[in-house]
Design a protein around this motif. Structure first.
Motif, short mmCIF file in Angstrom:
data_model
loop_
_atom_site.label_atom_id
_atom_site.label_comp_id
_atom_site.label_asym_id
_atom_site.label_seq_id
_atom_site.Cartn_x
_atom_site.Cartn_y
_atom_site.Cartn_z
N VAL A 276 0.36 -1.21 -0.23
CA VAL A 276 0.11 -0.39 0.01
C VAL A 276 0.48 1.27 0.26
O VAL A 276 0.09 2.59 0.25
N ARG B 123 2.91 5.01 -1.50
CA ARG B 123 2.44 5.31 -2.68
C ARG B 123 4.03 6.17 -2.99
O ARG B 123 4.01 6.76 -2.26
N ALA B 124 4.56 6.12 -3.98
CA ALA B 124 5.68 6.82 -5.27
C ALA B 124 4.89 8.04 -4.58
O ALA B 124 4.07 8.59 -5.50
N GLN B 125 5.96 9.65 -4.22
CA GLN B 125 5.86 10.19 -4.46
C GLN B 125 7.02 11.30 -4.33
O GLN B 125 8.17 11.16 -4.01
N TYR C 67 6.14 8.76 5.94
CA TYR C 67 7.15 8.99 4.60
C TYR C 67 7.80 8.67 5.26
O TYR C 67 8.98 8.25 6.07
N LEU D 95 8.34 7.42 -0.74
CA LEU D 95 7.57 6.36 -0.61
C LEU D 95 6.32 6.69 0.88
O LEU D 95 6.88 6.94 1.97
N ASP E 97 0.28 6.21 3.58
CA ASP E 97 -1.66 6.93 3.69
C ASP E 97 -2.09 6.10 5.00
O ASP E 97 -2.82 5.08 4.76
N ASP F 147 -4.89 4.47 3.47
CA ASP F 147 -4.55 3.07 2.52
C ASP F 147 -4.46 1.97 3.82
O ASP F 147 -4.44 1.01 3.78
#
Length: 384
Positions: A285, A287-289, A308, A357, A360, A363
């Motif tokens: 779960v 998420r790349a940012q 993060y 990465l 959240d 999620d």
């Protein structure tokens, strides 16, 4: 005077981030790395063209100017890398001198050093040595430093070296078998081409590698049968190492991503007590940012939004009492198990273009709702 080392240390840190660790969408990194890649390409192209006598005679000054500029810039690059060596994470426990000595003996540093050799030997009067052409050509392999894919391919070859060596041994065995068989069936028909096994080995290796020059070929029915079998074996022999390398290359890429992400998650105290399967579920779960250098990620007055992980680059954590810089593999933020709303109490800013990465809370809650045993395990860990 006592404050003088601080700006110097800051400059060294910034130089290290630009030349070694910066993320790809930072302008300074793109300019430096792109310029070095272009310099290598121009240098190797000039080396190839210079081997043509007519071009060397007509454009000798241009080739010399390219070589001069290249060696100066490669020397500068080597000096900067040597200067910033203490900033490497694996050298942090060493003194500056020990870190630079250790780095100078590494394979990438030796390659950088050899790239600077040709011009200096020419200045000493040894410019006509043919081995200097090899040193100049070694500059091509500096491209591997700027290509993660080439680094992964090299790691895959090292990991599968035993299997690849076994393929080479099998190839030698098949070649000897094919050459011996062709010698027995063709030595009376074509004694000048297949009169001995060493003579037949040339035909065998050319056929097994599917090159087929056509300078040597069988004429008897039995010879053609042996040649047909050898040609089919050649296809098999080519497919075997290709399959091994392709599989190892794919596994190496996934392994690096998995290991890096796994190690970052396992550092979080809340997750340190989870087993392998539970950490793997959390990895799903993430998420790349991507954030640009100087971008604010968190503000002190904002509620805790997520956890993060720094995948690449550098993030600066600003608190009232201190300032902390987080490198690749570190984490920051909060991930409350029940509610989101507590204040972070610090600011987070990307000092260079970075890739994060993000875990959240929404999620994360969806994950724990699907796996109640994971939620119960986390609550027990949080309670202790």
């Amino acid at each position: 005077m006592a404050a003088a080392p601080q700006p110097l240390a800051s400059w060294r840190r910034q130089a290290h981030l630009i030349i070694d660790r910066g993320a790809g969408d930072d302008l300074s990194v793109r300019l430096v790395h792109g310029g070095l890649v272009l310099l290598i390409v121009v240098n190797v192209t000039a080396l190839v063209l210079e081997s043509v006598p007519s071009l060397a005679a007509a454009h000798g000054p241009i080739f010399y100017a390219i070589e001069l500029v290249s060696v100066v810039l490669f020397t500068l690059e080597y000096a900067v890398r040597l200067w910033t060596a203490p900033e490497h994470a694996r050298f942090r426990g060493l003194s500056d001198g020990a870190a630079r000595r250790t780095y100078s003996l590494s394979a990438p540093a030796m390659l950088d050093f050899l790239a600077t050799v040709p011009l200096y030997t020419a200045l000493l009067g040894y410019g006509d040595l043919k081995i200097l052409l090899l040193f100049r050509l070694l500059r091509f392999f500096k491209l591997g430093r700027y290509s993660p894919g080439m680094a992964s391919l090299g790691a895959a070859l090292v990991a599968e070296r035993k299997a690849l060596f076994a393929c080479f041994v099998i190839l030698i065995g098949v070649m000897l078998l094919a050459a011996t068989a062709m010698h027995f069936v063709e030595h009376d028909v074509q004694p000048e081409k297949f009169g001995t096994i060493p003579d037949a080995m040339w035909w065998a290796i050319i056929t097994l590698t599917t090159v087929g020059y056509g300078d040597v070929f069988p004429t008897s029915p039995m010879g053609k049968l042996v040649a047909s079998i050898t040609a089919v074996m050649g296809l098999v022999m080519l497919a075997l190492p290709v399959g091994i390398i392709a599989t190892a290359f794919s596994q190496e890429i996934h392994r690096r991503e998995f290991v890096v992400t796994w190690s970052m998650i396992a550092r979080v105290p809340l997750f340190s007590g989870l087993n392998a399967a539970e950490i793997a579920e959390i990895m799903r779960v993430l998420r790349a940012q991507s954030v640009r250098g100087g971008a604010v990620i968190l503000r002190p007055d904002e509620p805790a939004q997520a956890l993060y992980f720094v995948a690449s680059g550098e993030v600066e954590i600003l608190r009232e009492e201190a300032c902390e810089k987080l490198e690749e593999g570190c984490y920051f933020g909060e991930l409350p198990l029940e509610t989101v709303g507590s204040r972070t109490g610090f600011a987070a800013r990307a000092t260079v273009a970075s890739k994060l990465l993000v875990l959240d809370p929404i999620d994360f809650r969806a994950l724990t709702s699907r796996y109640p045993e994971l939620a119960a395990h986390l609550h027990r860990l949080a309670a202790t």
